[in-house]
Design a protein around this motif. Structure first.
Motif, short mmCIF file in Angstrom:
data_model
loop_
_atom_site.label_atom_id
_atom_site.label_comp_id
_atom_site.label_asym_id
_atom_site.label_seq_id
_atom_site.Cartn_x
_atom_site.Cartn_y
_atom_site.Cartn_z
N SER A 45 -47.98 33.15 -0.56
CA SER A 45 -48.60 33.70 -1.77
C SER A 45 -48.38 35.21 -1.90
O SER A 45 -49.26 35.94 -2.38
CB SER A 45 -50.09 33.38 -1.82
OG SER A 45 -50.31 32.00 -1.72
N PRO A 101 -45.61 23.41 -2.47
CA PRO A 101 -46.84 23.49 -3.24
C PRO A 101 -46.86 24.69 -4.17
O PRO A 101 -46.21 25.70 -3.91
CB PRO A 101 -47.93 23.61 -2.16
CG PRO A 101 -47.22 24.23 -1.00
CD PRO A 101 -45.81 23.73 -1.04
N VAL A 102 -47.60 24.57 -5.26
CA VAL A 102 -47.84 25.69 -6.16
C VAL A 102 -49.13 26.37 -5.73
O VAL A 102 -50.16 25.71 -5.56
CB VAL A 102 -47.95 25.21 -7.63
CG1 VAL A 102 -48.22 26.39 -8.56
CG2 VAL A 102 -46.68 24.49 -8.04
N THR A 103 -49.08 27.67 -5.53
CA THR A 103 -50.24 28.41 -5.05
C THR A 103 -51.43 28.24 -5.98
O THR A 103 -51.32 28.34 -7.20
CB THR A 103 -49.90 29.91 -4.94
OG1 THR A 103 -48.75 30.06 -4.09
CG2 THR A 103 -51.07 30.68 -4.32
N ASN A 104 -52.58 27.93 -5.38
CA ASN A 104 -53.85 27.77 -6.12
C ASN A 104 -53.74 26.73 -7.23
O ASN A 104 -54.24 26.94 -8.35
CB ASN A 104 -54.31 29.12 -6.70
CG ASN A 104 -54.55 30.17 -5.63
OD1 ASN A 104 -55.06 29.86 -4.56
ND2 ASN A 104 -54.17 31.40 -5.90
N SER A 105 -53.07 25.63 -6.95
CA SER A 105 -52.88 24.59 -7.95
C SER A 105 -52.77 23.24 -7.27
O SER A 105 -52.43 23.14 -6.08
CB SER A 105 -51.61 24.87 -8.76
OG SER A 105 -51.30 23.78 -9.61
N GLU A 106 -53.03 22.18 -8.03
CA GLU A 106 -52.84 20.83 -7.51
C GLU A 106 -51.41 20.35 -7.70
O GLU A 106 -51.03 19.29 -7.22
CB GLU A 106 -53.78 19.87 -8.24
CG GLU A 106 -55.27 20.14 -7.98
CD GLU A 106 -56.16 19.18 -8.74
OE1 GLU A 106 -55.66 18.48 -9.64
OE2 GLU A 106 -57.36 19.13 -8.43
N TYR A 107 -50.61 21.14 -8.41
CA TYR A 107 -49.24 20.74 -8.70
C TYR A 107 -48.31 20.94 -7.51
O TYR A 107 -48.53 21.83 -6.67
CB TYR A 107 -48.69 21.51 -9.89
CG TYR A 107 -49.20 21.03 -11.23
CD1 TYR A 107 -48.54 20.00 -11.91
CD2 TYR A 107 -50.33 21.59 -11.81
CE1 TYR A 107 -49.01 19.55 -13.14
CE2 TYR A 107 -50.81 21.15 -13.04
CZ TYR A 107 -50.14 20.12 -13.69
OH TYR A 107 -50.61 19.67 -14.90
#
Length: 304
Positions: free
Chosen positions: A34, A191-197
């Protein structure tokens, strides 16, 4: 429970370090994430270097050139020299350096960093950047320019502009069995930072091209394959049996270390969960089983 050795006590950590000549570190998920360096990383690496240990950075990320990665590492306050930094943009270019003639070219599905490294070794290339020649199969009639006849290789790496046009051109050049199919790395997702995606990784792009082309890459220049280790060993002298690969991915970092005769240390600060770690032992997936594991590099480092 996992059968890997937990490297979070002074006896285990100091014994491992005393037996080790070189530490190879993955970057994302191990040293930083991040956009920030993880707590304790700088202290840990400084302690290792003060004990005379070699520190080598090996990343599958192809979005930066070798020099850009060196600048990023130093920007986080870590010590490094250019010959201690290995990224897939660099290893792909090095692989093709003596395989592509002066009158030949490489079609690149990738980013400008790959172009930078190809330029450094004098390899001609094209294809980087947006290409909206066609958006779907119904626009195939727009493909009026003939294919170049001097294309010796196709590189597929991470490409923000990956689309139907680029797949079409890549597989058209790869229809020639003499064209070398070079892949940067096969990371499936991230992973996408601070996301569920989740975002598709480079491996997803390469798999799309490979399936459409009806052939697999001739070479993969990132972890876990051995090409990257070959280039590391060219510039950094160490005994592989006295080296440790530190990473957060079982299918790239840990498998890379195991395949190349290194001990392996998994840190759980990135993409691998404790459950996933336990599963590789439960399923007897030996290629992905780490020798050691720790919650983070900071946890490991406090026992040095």
């Amino acid at each position: 429970m996992t059968e890997a050795i937990k490297a979070e006590d002074s006896v285990t950590v100091r014994k491992l370090v005393s037996e080790t000549e070189a530490f190879l570190f993955d970057c994302d998920g191990v040293l930083w994430g991040s956009g920030k360096i993880y707590p304790g990383v700088s202290d840990t690496l400084n302690k290792l270097q003060s004990q005379g240990k070699k520190i080598i950075y090996v990343t599958n990320n192809s979005t930066k050139s070798r020099l850009q990665y060196l600048e990023k590492i130093r920007g986080y306050g870590l010590q490094a020299k250019i010959n201690e930094v290995y990224c897939t943009a660099y290893t792909c270019a090095k692989y093709l350096q003596h395989k592509v003639g002066q009158d030949e070219e490489v079609y690149v599905v990738g980013n400008p960093s790959i172009g930078t490294e190809l330029d450094k070794v004098g390899v001609n290339h094209f294809g980087i950047g947006p290409d909206d020649t066609i958006k779907n199969a119904n626009e195939a009639h727009k493909l009026v320019d003939p294919l170049k006849k001097n294309v010796k290789a196709v590189i597929v790496g991470f490409d923000d502009y990956f689309n139907y046009s680029k797949i079409t051109k890549a597989i058209s050049y790869l229809a020639n069995p003499e064209t070398i199919f070079v892949a940067t790395n096969m990371d499936s997702n991230f992973p996408v930072t601070n996301s569920e995606y989740m975002m598709p990784g480079t491996g997803a792009l390469i798999t799309a091209v490979a399936f459409a082309a009806g052939r697999q890459p001739d070479v993969i220049c990132g972890k876990p394959d051995s090409v990257m280790m070959d280039y590391v060993k060219e510039e950094c002298e160490f005994d592989q049996s006295h080296a440790v690969m530190v990473g957060d991915r079982l299918d790239t970092d840990i498998q890379f270390g195991n395949k190349n005769g290194l001990k392996t240390l998994l840190v759980l600060s990135g993409v691998t969960s404790t459950k996933t770690l336990e599963d590789v032992f439960r399923n007897n997936d030996k290629e992905k089983q780490p020798t050691y594991y720790a919650k983070s590099l900071s946890e490991f480092g406090q026992y040095l």
